[in-house]
Design an enzyme around this catalytic site. Structure first.
Site, mmCIF file in Angstrom:
data_model
loop_
_atom_site.group_PDB
_atom_site.id
_atom_site.type_symbol
_atom_site.label_atom_id
_atom_site.label_comp_id
_atom_site.label_asym_id
_atom_site.label_seq_id
_atom_site.Cartn_x
_atom_site.Cartn_y
_atom_site.Cartn_z
ATOM 1 N N GLY A 105 24.938 61.592 35.089
ATOM 2 C CA GLY A 105 24.019 60.601 35.126
ATOM 3 C C GLY A 105 23.678 59.764 33.858
ATOM 4 O O GLY A 105 24.186 60.297 32.907
ATOM 5 N N HIS A 106 22.725 58.723 34.400
ATOM 6 C CA HIS A 106 22.041 57.816 32.997
ATOM 7 C C HIS A 106 20.704 58.873 32.464
ATOM 8 O O HIS A 106 20.274 58.549 32.113
ATOM 9 C CB HIS A 106 22.125 56.697 33.482
ATOM 10 C CG HIS A 106 23.462 56.396 33.559
ATOM 11 N ND1 HIS A 106 23.261 54.597 34.052
ATOM 12 C CD2 HIS A 106 24.781 56.010 33.820
ATOM 13 C CE1 HIS A 106 25.079 54.787 34.009
ATOM 14 N NE2 HIS A 106 25.865 55.905 33.561
ATOM 15 N N GLY A 107 20.163 59.948 33.458
ATOM 16 C CA GLY A 107 18.770 60.254 33.283
ATOM 17 C C GLY A 107 18.085 60.062 33.411
ATOM 18 O O GLY A 107 17.819 59.918 34.606
ATOM 19 N N GLY A 148 26.782 58.930 39.371
ATOM 20 C CA GLY A 148 27.191 57.748 38.250
ATOM 21 C C GLY A 148 26.025 57.021 37.719
ATOM 22 O O GLY A 148 26.604 56.383 36.642
ATOM 23 N N ASP A 149 24.956 56.966 38.275
ATOM 24 C CA ASP A 149 23.621 56.188 37.319
ATOM 25 C C ASP A 149 22.567 56.771 37.392
ATOM 26 O O ASP A 149 22.652 58.672 36.691
ATOM 27 C CB ASP A 149 23.321 54.708 37.999
ATOM 28 C CG ASP A 149 22.387 54.151 37.606
ATOM 29 O OD1 ASP A 149 21.804 54.058 36.695
ATOM 30 O OD2 ASP A 149 23.400 52.374 37.081
#
Ligand SMILES: *[C@@H]1O[C@H](CO)[C@@H](O)[C@H](O)[C@H]1NC(C)=O
Length: 398
Positions: A243-245, A220-221
């Site tokens: 995700g956020h990379g 999720g992050d």
């Protein structure tokens, strides 16, 4: 005669403490120390007793967690220990207690700390059972929030190897690597839902010579976040998404943060993530620090919202202090061979600090298509950006 009595007492000691005399690893199984692997039993004490016995042994030891599902509250494997190396052979599944009152402020779930020579392997699973606590995470909205437990934290370890383990549904981060030296992780499987808050895959801080390779991360992050104070980090063969990379930062939030230098991210792919490769720093940082010598190379993006982004106005969710620019100075950043598709037209954003402009940002053979059809653009401000090869569009003011 005297020699003989020394031998006898050594033998007796070894009988009582089960220590290794030979080159083979002495094995300590949690089931021999009372672990039940049963939903109605809490195995925390059994695990800690097993650790105590293994820790008191010299030579090469093994801590075995056989197949089965073990229920654990906060479990800290702390040194210093007598062993030379320890293999934690996790074959089973560990499930975290869902009772948050069992974790104190700032506590984590499973911690390995203050010893050398860890190998953590075995194909087993850390299940943080986080879904029940995600709604209690106030960090996305509150600055001074109570941080929920990270599933597995490695603190002050030298020469650690983590290989073939899985983490699912942590309450907060999956893995944290803090103050470690020579830390190698590979074949790690990380899984949590897209919308789970602050579930960073692997967060690295104040560590030297770290490699994370050949791993699959969907969370999720950030898939991997490289925080303050790191030197010599290699990230390679990562499949990230959702995700956020893969992110450097966030930096410049707290006083006296360390510099981040010597990062290579290569041969990886990002799919459906909000960012691809990113450097993020807060405005009005309390102290000066720098980011230097980073290479992002041979990376495939598929439907990534911001494939390349340096953001020195980072403000994730609540009102940020924007009264002064970031004091984190960014130099010598190389983006080489980055291809694929972008969900935003600005396939590259380099938004640097007005008081400490980015120096020597080299963008080479970056070829990204905007999924919306029109020509991709690059946004730049306060940055010295050069394009020696195929460029993702002219640099226009951010
Ligand atoms: C940049 O970082 C890499 C990876 O840590 C290192 O091998 C290389 O020597 C560094 N280059 C400079 C100029 O410091």
């Amino acid at each position: 005669m005297r020699q003989g009595s020394i031998k006898v007492s050594t033998l007796l000691l070894c009988v009582f403490f089960c220590c290794a005399l030979n080159a083979n690893a002495t094995s300590f199984s949690v089931t021999s120390y009372g672990a039940k692997a049963n939903p109605s039993a809490d195995d925390t004490t059994a695990f800690l007793t097993t650790w105590k016995a293994a820790c008191a042994c010299s030579g090469n030891v093994e801590l075995l967690i056989p197949q089965g599902t073990y229920y654990l509250g906060q479990t800290v494997f702390r040194g210093p220990c007598k062993f030379n190396t320890i293999t934690v052979n996790l074959q089973g599944t560990l499930k975290a207690s869902t009772d948050l009152s069992r974790f104190g402020k700032g506590d984590d779930w499973v911690e390995f700390s203050f010893f050398n020579g860890l190998t953590l392997t075995g194909g087993g699973i850390f299940d943080g059972q986080g879904s029940a606590s995600w709604s209690k995470n106030e960090c996305p909205t509150k600055k001074n929030c109570k941080v929920l437990p990270t599933s597995v934290k490695f603190v002050s370890l030298n020469n650690a190897v983590v290989n073939s383990v899985t983490s699912i549904d942590p309450k907060f981060f999956h893995f944290g690597v803090l103050q470690c030296k020579n830390f190698k992780a590979s074949n790690i499987n990380i899984k949590a839902p897209d919308e789970s808050p602050n579930t960073d895959g692997i967060h690295i801080e104040r560590s030297t010579t770290v490699s994370i390779t050949d791993s699959i991360i969907g969370t999720g992050d950030d898939c991997i976040s490289i925080g303050q104070g790191n030197t010599d980090v290699l990230i390679s063969g990562i499949k990230c998404g959702p995700g956020h990379g893969i992110s450097v930062g966030s930096l410049g939030r707290y006083p006296n943060e360390g510099n981040v230098k010597g990062l290579i991210v290569k041969d990886s792919s990002l799919t459906g993530t909000t960012n691809g490769v990113r450097i993020k720093t807060w405005e009005n940082s309390p102290s000066y620090s720098y980011v230097d010598n980073m290479t992002f190379q041979n990376i495939k993006m598929t439907n990534v919202f911001n494939p390349i982004i340096i953001d020195q106005n980072y403000c994730p969710y609540y009102n940020c202090d924007r009264s002064a620019p970031s004091k984190v100075k960014i130099s010598n950043i190389f983006f080489q061979g980055i291809t694929g598709s972008s969900k935003s037209q600005a396939v590259m954003t380099v938004k640097c600090s007005k008081s400490a402009p980015c120096q020597n940002v080299i963008v080479e053979n970056v070829n990204l298509q905007y999924t919306g059809g029109s020509n991709p653009i690059a946004l730049c401000s306060s940055a010295d950006v050069k394009f020696p090869g195929t460029k993702p569009g002219e640099c226009t003011s951010a």
